[in-house]
Write a protein that holds these residues in place. Structure first.
Motif, mmCIF file in Angstrom:
data_model
loop_
_atom_site.group_PDB
_atom_site.id
_atom_site.type_symbol
_atom_site.label_atom_id
_atom_site.label_comp_id
_atom_site.label_asym_id
_atom_site.label_seq_id
_atom_site.Cartn_x
_atom_site.Cartn_y
_atom_site.Cartn_z
ATOM 1 N N ASN A 138 9.595 5.713 1.371
ATOM 2 C CA ASN A 138 9.793 5.350 -0.026
ATOM 3 C C ASN A 138 8.477 5.270 -0.783
ATOM 4 O OD1 ASN A 138 8.644 2.964 0.846
ATOM 5 N ND2 ASN A 138 10.604 1.878 0.998
ATOM 6 N N GLY A 139 7.375 5.633 -0.140
ATOM 7 C CA GLY A 139 6.107 5.699 -0.858
ATOM 8 C C GLY A 139 5.274 4.439 -0.810
ATOM 9 N N VAL A 140 5.848 3.292 -0.418
ATOM 10 C CA VAL A 140 5.079 2.052 -0.338
ATOM 11 C C VAL A 140 5.416 1.316 0.947
ATOM 12 C CG1 VAL A 140 4.864 1.730 -2.834
ATOM 13 C CG2 VAL A 140 6.813 0.739 -1.616
ATOM 14 N N GLY A 177 14.265 4.401 -2.913
ATOM 15 C CA GLY A 177 13.553 3.422 -3.721
ATOM 16 C C GLY A 177 12.828 2.404 -2.857
ATOM 17 N N SER A 178 12.320 1.347 -3.492
ATOM 18 C CA SER A 178 11.562 0.327 -2.778
ATOM 19 C C SER A 178 12.503 -0.671 -2.124
ATOM 20 C CB SER A 178 10.625 -0.401 -3.742
ATOM 21 O OG SER A 178 9.986 -1.457 -3.080
ATOM 22 N N TYR A 233 7.269 -9.477 7.864
ATOM 23 C CA TYR A 233 6.376 -8.339 7.933
ATOM 24 C C TYR A 233 6.999 -7.205 7.128
ATOM 25 C CZ TYR A 233 3.961 -10.477 11.891
ATOM 26 O OH TYR A 233 3.252 -11.312 12.702
ATOM 27 N N GLY A 234 6.178 -6.461 6.467
ATOM 28 C CA GLY A 234 6.688 -5.263 5.835
ATOM 29 C C GLY A 234 6.988 -4.238 6.921
ATOM 30 N N ARG A 261 0.837 -1.190 0.000
ATOM 31 C CA ARG A 261 0.000 0.000 0.000
ATOM 32 C C ARG A 261 0.875 1.244 0.000
ATOM 33 N NH1 ARG A 261 -2.276 -1.133 6.055
ATOM 34 N NH2 ARG A 261 -0.386 -0.655 7.233
ATOM 35 N N SER A 262 0.325 2.320 -0.531
ATOM 36 C CA SER A 262 1.049 3.577 -0.626
ATOM 37 C C SER A 262 1.093 4.250 0.730
ATOM 38 C CB SER A 262 0.368 4.502 -1.644
ATOM 39 O OG SER A 262 0.985 5.772 -1.646
#
Length: 231
Positions: free
Chosen positions: A157-159, A118-119, A148-149, A108-109
């Motif tokens: 990083n936006g996500v 970056g990701s 887990y994220g 998710r963003s």
């Protein structure tokens, strides 16, 4: 000069902090499970004895299965059914199974994306701490991928990437005399944990809530956090 710590320990604490907060939040929220149950002439408890056995022969005799089977035995006893000394002495055979799948990633963003960082996740790199599991005929695996994220608010990083798991238990009750199926039910839940030590007790609790329920009905049952049960 940056006020952020550049030591390895400092960075580790920064990276793990969101995960710790998410874990604490998860412990304080109810456990939701979808429960489907079917019953046919389930006998009254008086004079009935039962034995819990593994529906999957691969689990029979295992210490882990025995631990979870005791949860089922306790709930059956609360209903008034008497535990038998062995399956040979029981009038009812309770077949029990459990498991958790390998999990699937969700992304998710989180807002502003930093092109420099970056990701943190890519299919080539895989999950942080990833440990792959295996499937069993029941449709779950005893040990799934762990991961887990995490989200670093300092370097957004936006996500945000995290893993969700589907866990479940299966319960079947047969009359031993003629093998007739008297009850069968399934309880399933989706969560960010694949720890069976946490999942199975909650699923058993959901299965036996308002047992045996309305035959053919699937209901969402919310189990209170452990500290709030019995209040």
């Amino acid at each position: 000069m940056s006020h952020f710590s550049t030591s390895p320990l400092g960075w580790l604490k920064a990276l793990l902090a969101p995960l710790m907060l998410a874990t604490l939040a998860a412990c304080a929220t109810p456990f939701n499970a979808d429960v489907s149950r079917f019953a046919s002439q389930l006998p009254a408890p008086q004079g009935q004895t039962f034995a819990v056995i593994a529906d999957d022969p691969a689990l029979a005799g295992g210490l882990e299965f025995s631990q979870y089977a005791r949860l089922v035995e306790a709930r059956m006893a609360q209903l008034g059914y008497a535990p038998a000394a062995s399956a040979a002495d029981a009038t009812l055979i309770v077949r029990f199974d459990y498991g958790v799948d390998k999990g699937r990633e969700r992304v998710r963003s989180t807002g502003f994306a930093d092109p420099y960082w970056g990701s943190w996740y890519s299919p080539r790199m895989g999950y942080w701490g990833g440990r792959r599991g295996y499937y069993r005929p029941f449709g779950y695996a005893r040990y799934g991928a762990w991961g887990y994220g995490w989200y670093d608010p300092w370097f957004d990083n936006g996500v945000e990437s995290y893993t969700v798991y589907t866990s479940g238990i299966s319960l079947k009750i047969d009359r031993k005399a003629d093998g007739q199926r008297l009850f069968e039910g399934k309880a399933e839940a989706v969560s960010t944990s694949n720890r069976l030590q946490h999942l199975v007790p909650n699923l058993v609790e959901a299965m036996f809530t308002d047992f045996p329920g309305n035959s053919g009905e699937t209901v969402r049952i919310s189990v209170a956090p452990e500290k709030k049960r019995g209040n």
